[in-house]
Design an enzyme around this catalytic site. Structure first.
Site, PDB file in Angstrom:
ATOM      1  N   HIS A 145       0.816  -1.442  -0.205  1.00 36.75           N
ATOM      2  CA  HIS A 145      -0.015  -0.172  -0.033  1.00 36.75           C
ATOM      3  C   HIS A 145       0.818   1.497   0.071  1.00 36.75           C
ATOM      4  O   HIS A 145       0.420   2.437  -0.194  1.00 36.75           O
ATOM      5  CB  HIS A 145      -1.001   0.038   1.349  1.00 36.75           C
ATOM      6  CG  HIS A 145      -0.274   0.133   2.449  1.00 36.75           C
ATOM      7  ND1 HIS A 145      -0.225  -0.861   3.476  1.00 36.75           N
ATOM      8  CD2 HIS A 145       0.192   1.318   3.237  1.00 36.75           C
ATOM      9  CE1 HIS A 145       0.417  -0.334   4.568  1.00 36.75           C
ATOM     10  NE2 HIS A 145       0.676   0.956   4.378  1.00 36.75           N
TER      11      HIS A 145
ATOM     12  N   ASP B 258      -0.616  -7.749   1.314  1.00 38.33           N
ATOM     13  CA  ASP B 258      -0.097  -6.400   1.507  1.00 38.33           C
ATOM     14  C   ASP B 258       1.647  -6.412   1.508  1.00 38.33           C
ATOM     15  O   ASP B 258       2.161  -6.128   2.457  1.00 38.33           O
ATOM     16  CB  ASP B 258      -0.394  -5.464   2.413  1.00 38.33           C
ATOM     17  CG  ASP B 258      -0.142  -3.976   2.612  1.00 38.33           C
ATOM     18  OD1 ASP B 258       0.189  -3.579   1.656  1.00 38.33           O
ATOM     19  OD2 ASP B 258      -0.381  -3.372   3.420  1.00 38.33           O
TER      20      ASP B 258
ATOM     21  N   GLY C 299       3.005   6.116   9.733  1.00 32.85           N
ATOM     22  CA  GLY C 299       4.235   6.467   9.176  1.00 32.85           C
ATOM     23  C   GLY C 299       5.045   5.102   9.402  1.00 32.85           C
ATOM     24  O   GLY C 299       6.298   4.999   9.057  1.00 32.85           O
TER      25      GLY C 299
ATOM     26  N   GLY D 244       5.000  -0.735   6.371  1.00 37.23           N
ATOM     27  CA  GLY D 244       6.196  -1.380   5.941  1.00 37.23           C
ATOM     28  C   GLY D 244       7.337  -1.538   6.678  1.00 37.23           C
ATOM     29  O   GLY D 244       8.263  -2.275   6.322  1.00 37.23           O
TER      30      GLY D 244
END
Length: 386
Positions: free
Chosen positions: A177, A227, A324, A327
């Site tokens: 994403h 994802d 933030g 990932g």
């Protein structure tokens, strides 16, 4: 209105052109001089000169906000106007937060600094000697040497949007994403960084272009299934004390109930506009997926925890990833080596966009992509570039 001495306009303009700007510590001096020069004289004076002066001073202040020095391959270089660097026949690198306008100017031929070089290090191990996420604490420099920062560039600016994890000399894994809408040419990868707002680390961070972006073909933006994405570095990285790959898990690993560590530069509190700038870490417990689903239902959440996701956090909240941290790696340590078990957290993105879930709240643990479900996919994609 006011009368402005034109010579000051010329001085400021010349300073701007020559990059000989006043230091920020002397900014009060300049503004005091401006106040003296702009005392009311006649009511019918034209204010255009004053407006022009303020515009020039605002430009100077804007340029001063950029870094004045950059690090590349272990050496320090000046930041400056990209056009001037080009005229000098040097390389223009986007390492000064100003795109091609305000760039790092380095010689055409540079060598990688040998400082901290490691030959064939073991994955998941920390090699530095002294080795905010909500409820977390500052990590130490080099404590998370596989941590990557995904930088997005647009026009004359760039920003770190997400985290990632280095898995070998050529590849970083991150959340789909974060990158699926951004062209590879607009992405960069930063390795070995620690303090985003300073350059005081023992070893300099290194920045790479993205040669290829591979988003999982089954990624679903609506449900955040699959994802995961891979980013191939433009050149192979030399492993160093602060740049080491993380280990990948085994398919059969059962980590439910284990303590895991999530790291990132995300916000330390939901709704706070900025992060601390220093890499943060927090320990969270890996939760059984059924238990996680039940917790979420008790607070009215209808999202499904699929088999390729894992949850980590606490029933009472207090510790979590946040906006933030998408990932960034979730790792479990065994026998002194860290293994990448999750990539997170999609909840951090949802809370930032529309759901308003927040961070570190009771019965709402972080939800991460389960790495062990994608080992075959990672192997196939990374082998195709060999």
């Amino acid at each position: 209105m006011v009368k402005v001495i034109p010579s000051l306009l010329v001085i400021v303009a010349i300073n701007l052109i020559n990059c000989q700007l006043p230091k920020s510590s002397n900014w009060k001096f300049w503004t005091s001089k401006l106040a003296l020069l702009t005392k009311p004289q006649k009511q019918d004076e034209d204010p255009k000169q004053l407006n022009a002066l303020w515009s020039l001073l605002n430009i100077a202040r804007f340029v001063l906000s950029f870094p004045q020095q950059c690090s590349y391959q272990g050496a320090d270089y000046p930041c400056g106007f990209g056009f001037n660097c080009w005229l000098q026949g040097k390389r223009i690198l986007d390492l000064c937060s100003g795109g091609l306008f305000w760039s790092c100017c380095v010689p055409q031929q540079t060598q990688v600094s040998p400082a901290g070089i490691l030959h064939d290090p073991e994955c998941g191990k920390v090699y530095t000697r002294n080795s905010k996420i909500v409820g977390g604490e500052n990590a130490k420099f080099g404590e998370v040497p596989w941590q990557a920062a995904v930088v997005k560039r647009q026009y004359f600016n760039q920003k770190i949007s997400c985290g990632g994890a280095l898995i070998n000399r050529k590849w970083v894994v991150t959340a789909a994403h974060c990158v699926y809408r951004t062209p590879a040419t607009n992405l960069r990868l930063r390795l070995g960084d620690y303090n985003l707002k300073g350059q005081t680390e023992k070893f300099a961070h290194e920045e790479f272009g993205v040669k290829r972006k591979v988003v999982n073909e089954k990624y679903n933006p609506a449900t955040y299934q699959n994802d995961i994405a891979l980013l191939e570095l433009s050149t192979e990285v030399d492993f160093k004390q602060h740049i080491v790959p993380v280990c990948l898990p085994n398919k059969t690993d059962n980590i439910t109930g284990s303590m895991a560590t999530v790291t990132g530069w995300g916000r330390t509190q939901y709704g706070v506009p900025a992060s601390l700038g220093v890499l943060q870490k927090v320990d969270v417990e890996v939760i059984d997926s059924n238990t996680c689903q039940q917790w979420m239902k008790t607070v009215g959440r209808r999202e499904i925890i699929y088999s390729n996701m894992i949850c980590a956090g606490y029933k009472d909240g207090g510790k979590d990833s946040c906006q933030g941290d998408s990932g960034s790696p979730l790792t479990v340590k065994n026998d002194g080596k860290s293994t990448l078990v999750g990539l997170g957290a999609y909840k951090a993105l949802q809370s930032a966009i529309s759901w308003g879930v927040g961070c570190a709240r009771p019965n709402l643990p972080g939800v991460y992509t389960k790495i062990s479900e994608f080992l075959d996919w990672i192997a196939i994609q990374t082998a195709s570039s060999s």
